[in-house]
Design a protein around this motif. Structure first.
Motif, PDB file in Angstrom:
ATOM      1  N   SER A 515       5.337  76.805  27.870  1.00 39.65           N
ATOM      2  CA  SER A 515       6.122  76.799  26.623  1.00 39.65           C
ATOM      3  C   SER A 515       5.404  75.998  25.541  1.00 39.65           C
ATOM      4  O   SER A 515       4.491  75.216  25.803  1.00 39.65           O
ATOM      5  N   ARG A 516       5.846  76.182  24.334  1.00 40.40           N
ATOM      6  CA  ARG A 516       5.267  75.477  23.194  1.00 40.40           C
ATOM      7  C   ARG A 516       5.708  74.013  23.195  1.00 40.40           C
ATOM      8  O   ARG A 516       6.859  73.704  23.534  1.00 40.40           O
ATOM      9  N   GLY A 517       4.802  73.107  22.826  1.00 34.92           N
ATOM     10  CA  GLY A 517       5.084  71.686  22.932  1.00 34.92           C
ATOM     11  C   GLY A 517       5.405  70.978  21.636  1.00 34.92           C
ATOM     12  O   GLY A 517       5.977  69.888  21.657  1.00 34.92           O
ATOM     13  N   ASP A 518       5.056  71.575  20.504  1.00 36.36           N
ATOM     14  CA  ASP A 518       5.268  70.878  19.230  1.00 36.36           C
ATOM     15  C   ASP A 518       6.619  71.207  18.611  1.00 36.36           C
ATOM     16  O   ASP A 518       7.177  70.418  17.850  1.00 36.36           O
ATOM     17  N   CYS A 519       7.124  72.401  18.899  1.00 38.19           N
ATOM     18  CA  CYS A 519       8.422  72.817  18.376  1.00 38.19           C
ATOM     19  C   CYS A 519       8.797  74.142  19.027  1.00 38.19           C
ATOM     20  O   CYS A 519       8.035  74.705  19.805  1.00 38.19           O
ATOM     21  N   CYS A 520       9.959  74.626  18.719  1.00 39.09           N
ATOM     22  CA  CYS A 520      10.323  76.033  18.913  1.00 39.09           C
ATOM     23  C   CYS A 520      10.314  76.479  20.381  1.00 39.09           C
ATOM     24  O   CYS A 520      10.237  77.677  20.660  1.00 39.09           O
ATOM     25  N   PRO A 552      11.881  73.382  28.608  1.00 42.50           N
ATOM     26  CA  PRO A 552      11.595  72.216  27.761  1.00 42.50           C
ATOM     27  C   PRO A 552      10.251  72.364  27.064  1.00 42.50           C
ATOM     28  O   PRO A 552       9.446  73.249  27.388  1.00 42.50           O
ATOM     29  N   LYS A 553       9.956  71.463  26.166  1.00 47.60           N
ATOM     30  CA  LYS A 553       8.704  71.508  25.422  1.00 47.60           C
ATOM     31  C   LYS A 553       7.493  71.313  26.323  1.00 47.60           C
ATOM     32  O   LYS A 553       7.471  70.416  27.159  1.00 47.60           O
TER      33      LYS A 553
END
Length: 598
Positions: A515-520, A552-553
């Protein structure tokens, strides 16, 4: 999986080095092929005394023999880091030249001398330490001198290592994940930290029947399981949880046999198996409604089960004499049944160059093969047959490399062929190059392990709906799990999708998504993983393999199918309107089936 073993090995060594190394052999039990006299008992080589003068009763010694051996039983499975051998010092140092050190978990019919070779002794003047170059585990340590008219004398054998937590090499997943602090993988990070905000515990949402699972990558014999509970609050949430171990992913592994029930754990508890338990999957399952499941560490101790790979395969032969002699009889798991009338042996007609083959259905590293001959007659049918092993099906597999010959094999007897060098193979053939002969085999056993898995997506071609200029489709198959600057992103649309073309059809064993870690990171919630061979609707109509829950991120989650799944195209499909799909990596693991039915 094996691809992670070297990293884990370094972690384990670092942990073990925190205390003085322990000579495991001192607590073991020694034996040998025979004993020369009372000065040369097997136990003298694990008495903690490096004295190398034989007359002082601190060395072992056998009679002159063919293939003499000595063995220490460590009484449990350990990760072995190094082994020290002390040779005889008053004479005869050359007698140990050419000896093999073998480590493993099986005695079989050959007293442990078929376990893998971890070191070869060229010459030891006084003492030498052999450091393991990779991950080595086992209960039995053997020293074997191959050849005829050989003595074996050892003045000390020291074995250093530690108990191996096999969960560290596994892959964890759970029903869902509460937030970025509660990833499933936190429970197998080797850290007993039990305060949740320190990011070393798993945590689900409140749900019905929450579960957590570790995939050990292969079938293991489990001896004990240690559970570390949350320490800052909520100990009671784990009350009533069930520990389940087995090889099935039905109901996400929660239908596997229950081996223990947790009544209450204040901090940690170890559950020791009262009898051998085998399994690839270890689940913690909490029955009931409105339940959280939090685990701060799960440690699994045991060793890899020795699996006869031939039992998973498909046997064939040049032809079949009658209804009693089917090729499949030789992989029925009954080596003790050597009477042809019992319908447990294969047999061909009398023919030129008869052959028999087992297709293991995928590629393995082969460590040993056991052949059992017919017991009621006709032992000469196997005489001088080729044993051929390889990955090619050309000429029915009979052109694969010759790895040994079957010389004389008495009626009803078995012979083990071991290989010190790795043999990569899918096909094992017994091939008789002769005129007018029939071929009889009562059992073929093949032992080894899976080849390191390959991320099939790395060789693929990616596409997506409405590409964002900063998030092209190819970022998700670049081999980089970085969750901030190597991600894909579609434009906002209806039914957004991403796809990788694997360029060929594969049986898919797992898909890992980061999953993406900075946002979204919530943008992937509810996305469907679809696998198949059709490009209708851009591949989004292919069969559903899994649905991605909220992630989760910046974490990686692995999704394994509950039944056979195959295809060329792997899609991540996000149904709905006004949706933007974004994530950072897709890894696809599986194997080429070559059209063989399993």
């Amino acid at each position: 999986m094996k691809k992670y073993i070297p990293v884990v090995f370094l972690l384990l060594v670092k942990t073990a080095s925190a205390s003085s190394p322990l000579n495991l052999a001192l607590s073991g039990e020694a034996t040998q092929i025979d004993t020369f006299n009372y000065f040369g008992e097997a136990s003298h080589a694990i008495d903690g005394n490096r004295d190398s003068v034989y007359s002082r009763k601190s060395c072992s010694r056998t009679y002159k023999n063919t293939n003499p051996w000595w063995r220490v039983d460590l009484r449990d499975n350990y990760v072995i880091t190094h082994i020290t051998i002390v040779n005889r010092g008053d004479c005869c140092q050359e007698r140990l030249d050419g000896a093999q050190i073998r480590v493993g978990n099986y005695l079989n019919k050959n007293n442990g001398n078929d376990n893998p070779i971890v070191a070869n002794i060229s010459h030891i003047a006084t003492m030498e330490t052999f450091t393991m170059s990779g991950y080595v585990e086992g209960r039995y340590v053997n020293v074997l001198v191959p050849g005829t008219s050989k003595y074996l004398t050892l003045c000390e054998v020291e074995v250093y290592g530690f108990k191996g937590n096999v969960a560290l090499r596994g892959k964890a997943t759970q029903i869902d994940t509460y937030n970025e602090l509660g990833a499933a993988s936190n429970a197998i990070d080797g850290n007993w930290e039990s305060i949740y905000y320190k990011n070393s515990c798993s945590h689900t949402f409140t749900t019905t029947n929450p579960w957590w699972r570790v995939d050990l990558g292969d079938i293991h014999v489990i001896t004990s399981i240690t559970i570390v509970n949350r320490g800052d609050c909520c100990h009671e949430r784990l009350d009533g949880a069930e520990i389940r171990v087995g090889n099935s992913l039905d109901n996400n592994g929660n239908d596997n046999p229950m081996v223990a029930r947790i009544s209450h754990i204040r901090s940690s508890q170890t559950f020791t198996m009262s009898e051998p338990v085998e399994g690839r999957y270890v689940n913690v399952f909490l029955p009931g409604a409105d339940k959280y499941l939090t685990l701060c560490e799960v440690e699994v101790y045991g060793f890899k089960a020795k699996v006869n790979l031939a039992r998973r395969g498909k046997a064939t032969q040049i032809d079949t004499l009658d209804s009693l002699g089917a090729a499949s009889n030789a992989i029925d798991g009954k080596p003790e049944s050597t009477n042809y009338d019992d319908s447990s042996c294969s047999q061909t007609f009398t023919i030129i160059n008869p052959w028999w083959r087992v297709d293991l259905l995928k590629t393995y590293i082969i460590s040993s093969i056991i052949i059992t001959n017919r017991g009621d007659c006709c032992s000469s049918s196997l005489e001088y047959a080729d044993l051929r092993v390889g990955t090619s099906s050309a000429n029915n597999g009979n052109d694969n490399p010759l790895v040994d010959w079957i010389w004389e094999l008495p009626e009803g007897k078995s012979k083990t062929f071991t290989f010190s060098e790795p043999l990569k193979a899918r096909y094992v053939n017994v091939f008789q190059q002769t005129l007018d002969k029939f071929l009889n085999i009562c059992e073929v056993e093949v032992y080894g392990y899976e080849v390191e898995p390959v991320n099939l997506a790395l060789g693929g071609e990616a596409a997506q709906s409405g590409a964002d200029e900063f998030g092209p489709a190819s970022h998700a198959i670049d081999g980089n799990r970085n969750s901030t600057n190597s991600c894909i992103q579609t434009t906002t649309s209806t039914n957004s999708w991403w796809r990788v073309d694997l360029k060929d059809t594969y049986v898919i064993t797992s898909v890992t998504v980061t999953s993406r870690g900075d946002c979204c990171h919530d943008n992937i919630k509810g996305a469907e993983i679809r696998v198949g061979n059709s490009l209708q609707n851009n591949g989004n109509d292919n069969p559903l393999m899994a649905t991605i829950p909220r992630m989760p991120k910046g974490i990686s989650e692995t999704f394994s199918p509950s039944e056979r799944v195959e295809g060329r195209f792997v899609n991540v499909f996000l149904p709905g309107t006004g949706k933007k799909l974004t994530f950072c990596e897709v890894e696809v693991y599986g194997y080429k089936d070559d059209g063989v039915e399993t």
